[in-house]
Motif scaffolding. Structure first.
Motif, short mmCIF file in Angstrom:
data_model
loop_
_atom_site.label_atom_id
_atom_site.label_comp_id
_atom_site.label_asym_id
_atom_site.label_seq_id
_atom_site.Cartn_x
_atom_site.Cartn_y
_atom_site.Cartn_z
N GLY A 211 0.81 -1.22 0.00
CA GLY A 211 0.00 0.00 0.00
C GLY A 211 0.83 1.26 0.00
N ILE A 326 -4.40 11.12 -8.75
CA ILE A 326 -2.93 11.04 -8.68
C ILE A 326 -2.56 10.04 -7.59
CG2 ILE A 326 -0.84 12.33 -8.05
CD1 ILE A 326 -2.18 14.84 -9.11
N ILE A 343 -4.77 18.86 0.72
CA ILE A 343 -4.29 17.48 0.58
C ILE A 343 -3.29 17.21 1.70
CG2 ILE A 343 -2.85 15.97 -0.88
CD1 ILE A 343 -4.12 17.30 -3.32
N GLY A 380 -2.77 27.75 5.70
CA GLY A 380 -4.00 28.54 5.83
C GLY A 380 -5.16 27.84 5.15
N ASP A 381 -6.28 28.55 5.14
CA ASP A 381 -7.53 28.00 4.63
C ASP A 381 -7.58 28.19 3.10
OD1 ASP A 381 -10.14 27.46 3.95
OD2 ASP A 381 -10.93 28.25 5.84
C1 LIG Z 1 -3.49 0.63 -1.24
C2 LIG Z 1 -3.84 2.09 -1.18
C3 LIG Z 1 -3.67 2.85 -2.32
C4 LIG Z 1 -3.98 4.21 -2.29
N1 LIG Z 1 -3.80 4.94 -3.42
C5 LIG Z 1 -4.02 6.25 -3.37
C6 LIG Z 1 -3.78 7.06 -4.52
O1 LIG Z 1 -3.41 6.58 -5.59
N2 LIG Z 1 -4.01 8.39 -4.42
C7 LIG Z 1 -4.46 8.99 -3.27
O2 LIG Z 1 -4.61 10.21 -3.24
N3 LIG Z 1 -4.70 8.23 -2.17
C8 LIG Z 1 -4.52 6.90 -2.21
N4 LIG Z 1 -4.78 6.16 -1.11
C9 LIG Z 1 -5.42 6.85 0.04
C10 LIG Z 1 -4.42 7.59 0.91
O3 LIG Z 1 -3.91 6.71 1.89
C11 LIG Z 1 -5.05 8.79 1.66
O4 LIG Z 1 -6.16 8.34 2.39
C12 LIG Z 1 -5.52 9.91 0.73
O5 LIG Z 1 -4.48 10.29 -0.13
C13 LIG Z 1 -5.92 11.12 1.58
O6 LIG Z 1 -6.51 12.08 0.75
P1 LIG Z 1 -6.61 13.59 1.16
O7 LIG Z 1 -5.24 14.15 1.34
O8 LIG Z 1 -7.52 14.23 0.16
O9 LIG Z 1 -7.43 13.57 2.53
P2 LIG Z 1 -6.95 13.76 4.03
O10 LIG Z 1 -5.85 12.85 4.35
O11 LIG Z 1 -8.17 13.69 4.85
O12 LIG Z 1 -6.36 15.25 4.07
C14 LIG Z 1 -7.13 16.41 4.00
C15 LIG Z 1 -6.21 17.59 4.29
O13 LIG Z 1 -6.91 18.79 4.05
C16 LIG Z 1 -6.52 19.74 5.03
N5 LIG Z 1 -7.60 20.72 5.12
C17 LIG Z 1 -8.83 20.54 5.61
N6 LIG Z 1 -9.57 21.66 5.43
C18 LIG Z 1 -8.77 22.57 4.82
C19 LIG Z 1 -8.97 23.89 4.38
N7 LIG Z 1 -10.14 24.52 4.49
N8 LIG Z 1 -7.93 24.53 3.80
C20 LIG Z 1 -6.71 23.93 3.66
N9 LIG Z 1 -6.48 22.65 4.07
C21 LIG Z 1 -7.50 21.97 4.63
C22 LIG Z 1 -6.31 18.93 6.29
O14 LIG Z 1 -5.44 19.59 7.17
C23 LIG Z 1 -5.72 17.63 5.74
O15 LIG Z 1 -4.31 17.68 5.75
C24 LIG Z 1 -4.49 4.80 -1.11
C25 LIG Z 1 -4.63 4.03 0.04
C26 LIG Z 1 -4.32 2.69 -0.01
C27 LIG Z 1 -4.49 1.87 1.24
#
Ligand SMILES: Cc1cc2nc3c(=O)[nH]c(=O)nc-3n(C[C@H](O)[C@H](O)[C@H](O)COP(=O)(O)OP(=O)(O)OC[C@H]3O[C@@H](n4cnc5c(N)ncnc54)[C@H](O)[C@@H]3O)c2cc1C
Length: 402
Positions: A211, A326, A343, A380-381
């Motif tokens: 993973g 991505i 992200i 920031g936001d």
């Molecule tokens: C086998 C496997 C394969 C995977 N493959 C992928 C893959 O190819 N691609 C992928 O993306 N994921 C993949 N994942 C999932 C990965 O582990 C994460 O769960 C995912 O990338 C998290 O996405 P995220 O950053 O959007 O969400 P989160 O981890 O929830 O992050 C959200 C972020 O947004 C920030 N935030 C919230 N509100 C605001 C705001 N108003 N302004 C600014 N910042 C804010 C938070 O501080 C946080 O850091 C995989 C998982 C597994 C187990």
């Protein structure tokens, strides 16, 4: 099918009583009953016929152990990918990496090009620093069909004896490489993101595993060639220069060129935007609160001439098409600029952006791991920062002026 001296099936005429049990047992339909039993190119040396023969008339002869004799195999062979006369850009990336690997052990690097009417493409490939291009040019290879392409790759390996074979992890490469590896009785590491070579010529094939939590280093200890498919957009492409190598024609037998697949028509696929080729990407993550908020990212992408992309959760929620994801289970991207909005920077996402030229992260959590891979960051936001960026860009400003 097997080159001179390589392992092949033999039938002892003095012992064979033509009972036909071997023909019935062969799962590949590789044996034919004529005046005597003939072994065809489809034989995979699976040994089932040997076990079935009551007379003990069948045996494998030749150097099966050749594949284990590492000193016989030298240099790097890149399998070029071509469609409608155009070489796929992953080929140049593989040549770039293949040249580095070959240079590290003072060995040659070359290409295998299969298709029809490709002489000029073979000459053009030579300008990328290759020592040779094996060109297998035949009307039967005009379209990708798995059986003759596999036979061609196996024949080229038997001729050139490369220590390493690199194939693009494209739909064609992902179909061809495993079949060829089985035919060549060697290992294959799929979807490598890094390749290194040890002083003894051993290829370290590196790819995310479990993973994305670890980078596995895989080696092919006992067999040659060492085969790997490599993701598009992760290696630096080779640069053209003066040509020094030669084109070597490779001819296949009619049996090797035979295929049960008939190409009736080739229909052009509607040209779709691909984040793999984008120069600017605005990527969104779970920091976005609602699907409509993607419009904020679209506006930013529009003003910078870029495309939108996302993390996996947004794809799973149906906010973004799957081909815009991505990461490890999505696409690897290599834009000049990527803006990651909301992200976190999980390893599985970060695996897809490691080769981006410039990464800007917007996240309200200053400890988010995305800041470890970003070159610049806004803490920031995103709902405050993106509108300010848009206002600034609307006034003809530049991002780095903020
Ligand atoms: C086998 C496997 C394969 C995977 N493959 C992928 C893959 O190819 N691609 C992928 O993306 N994921 C993949 N994942 C999932 C990965 O582990 C994460 O769960 C995912 O990338 C998290 O996405 P995220 O950053 O959007 O969400 P989160 O981890 O929830 O992050 C959200 C972020 O947004 C920030 N935030 C919230 N509100 C605001 C705001 N108003 N302004 C600014 N910042 C804010 C938070 O501080 C946080 O850091 C995989 C998982 C597994 C187990």
């Amino acid at each position: 099918m097997w080159g001179d001296g390589l392992a092949h099936l033999t039938i002892d005429r003095n012992r064979c009583n033509r009972c036909g049990l071997c023909l019935a047992a062969c799962p590949f339909d590789a044996l034919k009953m004529e005046k005597e039993i003939i072994v065809g190119d489809d034989c995979r040396l699976c040994r089932i016929c040997i076990k079935e023969c009551p007379q003990g008339a069948i045996a494998i002869r030749g150097r099966l152990e050749d594949r284990g004799n590492r000193s016989l195999y030298q240099g790097v062979m890149v399998v070029a990918e071509e469609f409608a006369g155009t070489i796929h850009p992953v080929t140049y990336e593989l040549i770039g990496k293949g040249s580095q690997l070959a240079a590290a052990s003072g060995q040659e690097v070359g290409c295998l090009l299969m298709g029809h009417n490709l002489r000029s493409q073979a000459e053009e490939l030579l300008t990328y620093g290759l020592d040779w291009v094996y060109l297998c040019d035949h009307p039967a290879l005009a379209h990708f069909r798995i059986e003759p392409y596999t036979a061609c790759l196996a024949a080229a390996v038997d001729r050139a004896k490369p220590s390493t074979v690199l194939v693009g992890a494209t739909p064609i490469g992902r179909s061809l490489a495993p079949r060829a590896a089985v035919r060549l009785r060697t290992g294959l590491t799929a979807d490598c993101t890094m390749l290194e070579v040890r002083p003894d010529g051993e290829l370290v094939q590196i790819r995310p595993a479990f993973g994305g939590n670890i980078m596995a280093q895989i080696v092919t200890r006992h067999h040659r060639p060492q085969m790997a498919t490599v993701r598009y957009r992760v290696m630096d492409p080779a640069k053209a220069g003066p040509s020094r190598g030669r084109v070597i024609p490779l001819r296949l037998t009619e049996t090797q060129l035979a295929s049960s697949i008939q190409v009736l028509e080739v229909l052009p696929k509607a040209q779709e935007e691909s984040i793999t080729d984008a120069k600017v990407i605005i990527a969104g993550g779970r920091g976005l609160k609602r699907k409509q908020d993607m419009d904020l990212l679209r506006a930013l992408a529009h003003s910078l001439g870029g495309q939108i992309a996302s993390t996996r959760p947004l794809v799973e929620m149906g906010w973004v098409e799957h081909n815009r994801q991505i990461g490890l289970s999505g696409r690897t991207v290599r834009p000049q600029l990527l803006i990651a909005c909301g992200i976190s920077g999980a390893v599985q996402f970060a695996a897809g952006i490691s080769s981006c030229e410039t990464i800007i992260a917007i996240n309200k959590d200053r400890r988010a791991p995305i800041f470890d891979v970003a070159h610049y960051g806004f803490v920031g936001d995103l709902y405050e920062i993106i509108p300010r960026l848009l206002t600034h860009l609307g006034k003809g400003g530049r991002i780095n002026a903020l």
